[in-house]
Write a protein that holds these residues in place. Structure first.
Motif, PDB file in Angstrom:
ATOM      1  N   ASN A 340       0.859  -1.184   0.000  1.00  0.00           N
ATOM      2  CA  ASN A 340       0.000   0.000   0.000  1.00  0.00           C
ATOM      3  C   ASN A 340       0.893   1.231   0.000  1.00  0.00           C
ATOM      4  OD1 ASN A 340      -2.173   1.684   0.089  1.00  0.00           O
ATOM      5  ND2 ASN A 340      -2.643   1.331   2.223  1.00  0.00           N
ATOM      6  N   THR A 341       1.589   1.393  -1.102  1.00  0.00           N
ATOM      7  CA  THR A 341       2.576   2.458  -1.160  1.00  0.00           C
ATOM      8  C   THR A 341       1.925   3.803  -1.452  1.00  0.00           C
ATOM      9  OG1 THR A 341       4.679   3.118  -2.165  1.00  0.00           O
ATOM     10  CG2 THR A 341       3.018   2.164  -3.626  1.00  0.00           C
ATOM     11  N   TYR A 342       2.669   4.864  -1.186  1.00  0.00           N
ATOM     12  CA  TYR A 342       2.214   6.195  -1.547  1.00  0.00           C
ATOM     13  C   TYR A 342       2.147   6.335  -3.066  1.00  0.00           C
ATOM     14  CZ  TYR A 342       2.298   8.636   2.959  1.00  0.00           C
ATOM     15  OH  TYR A 342       2.025   9.088   4.224  1.00  0.00           O
ATOM     16  N   ALA A 343       1.327   7.251  -3.514  1.00  0.00           N
ATOM     17  CA  ALA A 343       1.200   7.513  -4.941  1.00  0.00           C
ATOM     18  C   ALA A 343       0.681   8.927  -5.137  1.00  0.00           C
ATOM     19  CB  ALA A 343       0.240   6.511  -5.583  1.00  0.00           C
ATOM     20  N   LEU A 344       0.860   9.450  -6.340  1.00  0.00           N
ATOM     21  CA  LEU A 344       0.223  10.693  -6.752  1.00  0.00           C
ATOM     22  C   LEU A 344      -0.809  10.345  -7.808  1.00  0.00           C
ATOM     23  CD1 LEU A 344       3.208  13.213  -7.028  1.00  0.00           C
ATOM     24  CD2 LEU A 344       1.402  13.169  -5.301  1.00  0.00           C
ATOM     25  N   ALA A 345      -1.990  10.938  -7.679  1.00  0.00           N
ATOM     26  CA  ALA A 345      -3.092  10.595  -8.583  1.00  0.00           C
ATOM     27  C   ALA A 345      -3.744  11.853  -9.127  1.00  0.00           C
ATOM     28  CB  ALA A 345      -4.119   9.741  -7.844  1.00  0.00           C
ATOM     29  N   VAL A 346      -4.207  11.752 -10.359  1.00  0.00           N
ATOM     30  CA  VAL A 346      -4.957  12.822 -11.009  1.00  0.00           C
ATOM     31  C   VAL A 346      -6.195  12.198 -11.642  1.00  0.00           C
ATOM     32  CG1 VAL A 346      -2.907  14.212 -11.483  1.00  0.00           C
ATOM     33  CG2 VAL A 346      -3.671  12.533 -13.176  1.00  0.00           C
ATOM     34  N   LYS A 347      -7.136  13.029 -12.042  1.00  0.00           N
ATOM     35  CA  LYS A 347      -8.295  12.517 -12.753  1.00  0.00           C
ATOM     36  C   LYS A 347      -7.839  11.885 -14.070  1.00  0.00           C
ATOM     37  CE  LYS A 347     -12.198  15.320 -11.151  1.00  0.00           C
ATOM     38  NZ  LYS A 347     -13.234  16.284 -11.562  1.00  0.00           N
ATOM     39  N   ALA A 348      -8.493  10.787 -14.441  1.00  0.00           N
ATOM     40  CA  ALA A 348      -8.138  10.105 -15.681  1.00  0.00           C
ATOM     41  C   ALA A 348      -8.300  11.043 -16.884  1.00  0.00           C
ATOM     42  CB  ALA A 348      -9.002   8.857 -15.846  1.00  0.00           C
ATOM     43  N   SER A 349      -9.311  11.890 -16.837  1.00  0.00           N
ATOM     44  CA  SER A 349      -9.545  12.829 -17.937  1.00  0.00           C
ATOM     45  C   SER A 349      -8.414  13.854 -18.034  1.00  0.00           C
ATOM     46  CB  SER A 349     -10.885  13.541 -17.746  1.00  0.00           C
ATOM     47  OG  SER A 349     -10.923  14.205 -16.482  1.00  0.00           O
ATOM     48  N   ALA A 351      -5.303  13.360 -16.999  1.00  0.00           N
ATOM     49  CA  ALA A 351      -4.120  12.633 -17.473  1.00  0.00           C
ATOM     50  C   ALA A 351      -4.172  12.428 -18.980  1.00  0.00           C
ATOM     51  CB  ALA A 351      -4.030  11.290 -16.759  1.00  0.00           C
ATOM     52  N   LYS A 352      -5.357  12.099 -19.485  1.00  0.00           N
ATOM     53  CA  LYS A 352      -5.509  11.874 -20.925  1.00  0.00           C
ATOM     54  C   LYS A 352      -5.294  13.161 -21.714  1.00  0.00           C
ATOM     55  CE  LYS A 352      -8.720   9.963 -24.350  1.00  0.00           C
ATOM     56  NZ  LYS A 352     -10.078   9.360 -24.563  1.00  0.00           N
ATOM     57  N   ALA A 353      -5.830  14.260 -21.207  1.00  0.00           N
ATOM     58  CA  ALA A 353      -5.721  15.538 -21.912  1.00  0.00           C
ATOM     59  C   ALA A 353      -4.284  16.029 -21.998  1.00  0.00           C
ATOM     60  CB  ALA A 353      -6.594  16.578 -21.218  1.00  0.00           C
ATOM     61  N   HIS A 354      -3.465  15.669 -20.990  1.00  0.00           N
ATOM     62  CA  HIS A 354      -2.087  16.178 -20.933  1.00  0.00           C
ATOM     63  C   HIS A 354      -1.043  15.075 -21.110  1.00  0.00           C
ATOM     64  CE1 HIS A 354      -3.417  20.204 -19.730  1.00  0.00           C
ATOM     65  NE2 HIS A 354      -4.292  19.602 -18.931  1.00  0.00           N
ATOM     66  N   LYS A 357       1.510   9.912 -17.679  1.00  0.00           N
ATOM     67  CA  LYS A 357       1.605   8.512 -17.260  1.00  0.00           C
ATOM     68  C   LYS A 357       2.516   8.365 -16.042  1.00  0.00           C
ATOM     69  CE  LYS A 357       0.823   6.457 -21.840  1.00  0.00           C
ATOM     70  NZ  LYS A 357       1.392   5.557 -22.898  1.00  0.00           N
ATOM     71  N   ASN A 358       3.588   9.142 -16.036  1.00  0.00           N
ATOM     72  CA  ASN A 358       4.578   9.081 -14.963  1.00  0.00           C
ATOM     73  C   ASN A 358       4.555  10.371 -14.139  1.00  0.00           C
ATOM     74  OD1 ASN A 358       5.518   6.617 -16.102  1.00  0.00           O
ATOM     75  ND2 ASN A 358       6.764   7.808 -17.557  1.00  0.00           N
ATOM     76  N   ILE A 359       5.104  10.291 -12.938  1.00  0.00           N
ATOM     77  CA  ILE A 359       5.194  11.497 -12.104  1.00  0.00           C
ATOM     78  C   ILE A 359       6.071  12.542 -12.788  1.00  0.00           C
ATOM     79  CG2 ILE A 359       5.985  12.419  -9.893  1.00  0.00           C
ATOM     80  CD1 ILE A 359       5.225   9.801  -8.591  1.00  0.00           C
ATOM     81  N   SER A 360       7.123  12.093 -13.479  1.00  0.00           N
ATOM     82  CA  SER A 360       8.020  13.047 -14.147  1.00  0.00           C
ATOM     83  C   SER A 360       7.307  13.826 -15.251  1.00  0.00           C
ATOM     84  CB  SER A 360       9.228  12.306 -14.722  1.00  0.00           C
ATOM     85  OG  SER A 360       8.813  11.288 -15.617  1.00  0.00           O
ATOM     86  N   LYS A 435       2.843   6.669 -12.444  1.00  0.00           N
ATOM     87  CA  LYS A 435       3.938   5.743 -12.151  1.00  0.00           C
ATOM     88  C   LYS A 435       5.106   6.482 -11.506  1.00  0.00           C
ATOM     89  CE  LYS A 435       7.041   2.367 -14.287  1.00  0.00           C
ATOM     90  NZ  LYS A 435       7.487   1.755 -15.568  1.00  0.00           N
ATOM     91  N   ASP A 436       5.615   5.892 -10.438  1.00  0.00           N
ATOM     92  CA  ASP A 436       6.765   6.446  -9.724  1.00  0.00           C
ATOM     93  C   ASP A 436       8.038   6.045 -10.485  1.00  0.00           C
ATOM     94  OD1 ASP A 436       8.514   7.464  -7.842  1.00  0.00           O
ATOM     95  OD2 ASP A 436       8.271   5.779  -6.449  1.00  0.00           O
ATOM     96  N   ASP A 437       8.296   6.719 -11.607  1.00  0.00           N
ATOM     97  CA  ASP A 437       9.353   6.280 -12.530  1.00  0.00           C
ATOM     98  C   ASP A 437      10.758   6.542 -12.002  1.00  0.00           C
ATOM     99  OD1 ASP A 437       8.247   8.916 -12.987  1.00  0.00           O
ATOM    100  OD2 ASP A 437       9.642   9.144 -14.661  1.00  0.00           O
ATOM    101  N   ARG A 438      10.900   7.336 -10.951  1.00  0.00           N
ATOM    102  CA  ARG A 438      12.231   7.550 -10.361  1.00  0.00           C
ATOM    103  C   ARG A 438      12.371   6.869  -9.007  1.00  0.00           C
ATOM    104  NH1 ARG A 438      13.142  13.954 -12.146  1.00  0.00           N
ATOM    105  NH2 ARG A 438      12.885  13.554 -14.396  1.00  0.00           N
ATOM    106  N   HIS A 439      11.401   6.046  -8.672  1.00  0.00           N
ATOM    107  CA  HIS A 439      11.465   5.164  -7.496  1.00  0.00           C
ATOM    108  C   HIS A 439      11.657   5.932  -6.182  1.00  0.00           C
ATOM    109  CE1 HIS A 439      11.679   2.050 -10.511  1.00  0.00           C
ATOM    110  NE2 HIS A 439      12.821   2.540 -10.977  1.00  0.00           N
TER     111      HIS A 439
END
Length: 507
Positions: A340-349, A351-354, A357-360, A435-439
């Motif tokens: 149950n790790t930490y994450a950053l989340a945005v609305k799917a809409s 994310a799609k508009a911009h 996929k990754n935090i970076s 995705k936490d692409d830089r771990h």
């Protein structure tokens, strides 16, 4: 209204227990404050400078934020009822002391001279003349203090003291408006009831006051003696942090323990508070077990040199287990499967508009971001501090309670939130976890944490709780959270159903 009535009916036993706890804490705090403030005002009455010092001191004490005061008291006296009562007494001193002092100083000097002319002793004059004349002021101060105490006592739930605040906190966490209304209305009704009782005493003879107080004291003493002498089975106290997931886990622990040892009395303290509260409670022997996450142990609880090396989930657990044992003499059982790790989340809409996929990827929209983050995430090195350092992101944020941040992103007040990877709200509000692409975020596997001496004394409990080791997938946990938070099923029912379905418990 129908939801409030149905919730009231289904939780009537919990409400009665919370009312009793709230009333007990409030009246005991009020009584202690009276016993301190009234005699103190009498003692300093002839010394105006000393009285002014105490007036200033009690005023300063009342300006300390209640949460800060509770936080200061926890390392000194632990958690539960004791720090709650101390904090409430501190807040009640000013109105009682001030009104008593003012009432005594406002007595007509001619009446004082008449009492002296009759040859009254100091004590006789105090009880026959001064206190009766000052009674309206004193009772008004007590009335003000009582209302203040009952309102502030809702915060006692944050440190495991129970009371009506547990309904309010649970309602906020679950976004359950009926629970919030029931807790708030009950607290207000209790304040009106106690205020009315004090007003009754104000307009009747002193013997009614003494009789009422005596009955309350006798009732409390009687209840305490009964609790002290009645036979008690062995009690295991299990606590959980705020949220549906810890609540589900502690109900699993309780079901497994009771199935293995039916005579053991298990007490659950749901929504007990933040990480530091539970950890201190465990070390102070106020609770026996609580579920903790491996990443939290390394980031917040133990002292460990900072390293850039990324640990695997097994390495994180082994390091956390070793340091907990070395530094605090605690036993950390085997973890469950899901993280149950930490994450950053945005609305799917969004994310799609911009094309996120990754935090970076957030760097391309950094100027548009406005975050709603929990206070704990904002302050953690593996939280927002790490996001700013590792991803070179910095955007305005507001601190929010966990459930409120999801409401905020759903309504558009913010467009990015912190999350846990198993949160049901991710599905409920159609959010995308980046995705936490830089771990940045370490592994977070949950496991029972207990004192070493408790583990040695209860090997059967250790064995039965280890049945959960390697169990519960991330999908399982998210589904269970969804059933509790969205479908409004009880944590107890959801936890038991999982254990039965996976043959960890028999019907």
């Amino acid at each position: 209204m129908n939801n409030i009535i149905s919730t009231l009916i289904s939780r009537r036993s919990d409400l009665l227990q919370a009312l009793w706890q709230h009333l007990g804490i409030s009246l005991l705090s009020l009584l202690i404050a009276i016993l301190i403030a009234v005699p103190l005002a009498i003692v300093v009455l002839p010394h105006k400078k000393t009285a002014n010092i105490f007036l200033q001191l009690t005023s300063i004490l009342q300006t300390i934020p209640s949460l800060a005061l509770l936080g200061l008291l926890i390392p000194l006296v632990g958690i539960g009822t004791v720090p709650a009562i101390i904090a409430l007494v501190v807040y009640a001193l000013l109105p009682i002391f001030q009104n008593t002092y003012v009432g005594l100083t406002e007595i007509d000097p001619a009446l004082e001279e008449a009492a002296d002319a009759f040859g009254m002793s100091r004590l006789r004059k105090l009880f026959k003349v001064e206190l009766p004349l000052a009674k309206p002021f004193i009772i008004s101060g007590i009335q003000t203090a009582a209302v203040l105490i009952i309102g502030t006592a809702t915060l006692a739930a944050l440190i495991g003291a129970g009371g009506l605040g547990s309904f309010i906190l649970l309602g906020i966490d679950r976004n359950n408006m009926p629970l919030i209304i029931i807790g708030a209305v009950s607290s207000a009704a209790l304040a009106l009831l106690i205020s009315g009782w004090i007003f009754f005493l104000k307009n009747h003879r002193a013997r009614w006051s003494f009789l009422s107080v005596a009955l309350i004291i006798l009732g409390m003493i009687g209840a305490g003696l009964y609790q002290a002498v009645k036979p008690k089975p062995e009690t295991i106290t299990i606590a959980g942090k705020l949220g549906s997931e810890p609540d589900i886990l502690i109900h699993m622990y309780a079901d497994l323990i009771k199935a293995q040892s039916p005579k053991t009395h298990v007490v659950l303290k749901s929504n007990f508070g933040k990480t530091s509260f539970l950890f201190n409670a465990l070390r102070n022997d106020d609770i026996d077990i609580y579920p903790e996450f491996t990443g939290t142990v390394l980031e917040s609880l133990v002292k460990t040199p900072k390293t850039k090396q990324r640990l695997t989930a097994p390495q994180t657990y082994q390091k956390a287990r070793r340091l907990l044992q070395q530094q605090f003499q605690l036993t950390y059982l085997q973890p469950m499967a899901y993280e149950n790790t930490y994450a950053l989340a945005v609305k799917a809409s969004f994310a799609k508009a911009h094309h996120l996929k990754n935090i970076s990827d957030l760097q391309t929209v950094q100027s548009q971001l406005h975050g709603g983050l929990t206070l704990e995430f904002i302050d953690r090195d593996d939280g927002f501090k790490g996001v700013k350092r590792l991803y070179h992101l910095d955007f305005p944020v507001q601190s929010m309670e966990p459930s409120l941040r999801y409401e905020a992103i759903a309504s558009g007040r913010v467009n990015i939130v912190d999350a846990y990877s198993t949160d049901s709200e991710l599905q409920q509000y159609q959010l995308l976890v980046l995705k936490d692409d830089r771990h940045l975020f370490p592994p977070y596997q949950g496991a029972p944490l207990m004192r070493q001496d408790f583990a040695k004394q209860h090997p059967k409990i250790v064995n039965v709780l280890n049945k959960l080791a390697g169990r519960i997938s991330a999908t399982d946990m998210q589904k269970m959270n969804y059933q509790v938070n969205v479908k409004k099923q009880s944590s107890a029912k959801v936890a038991r159903q999982y254990l039965l379905t996976h043959h960890l418990l028999k019907e």
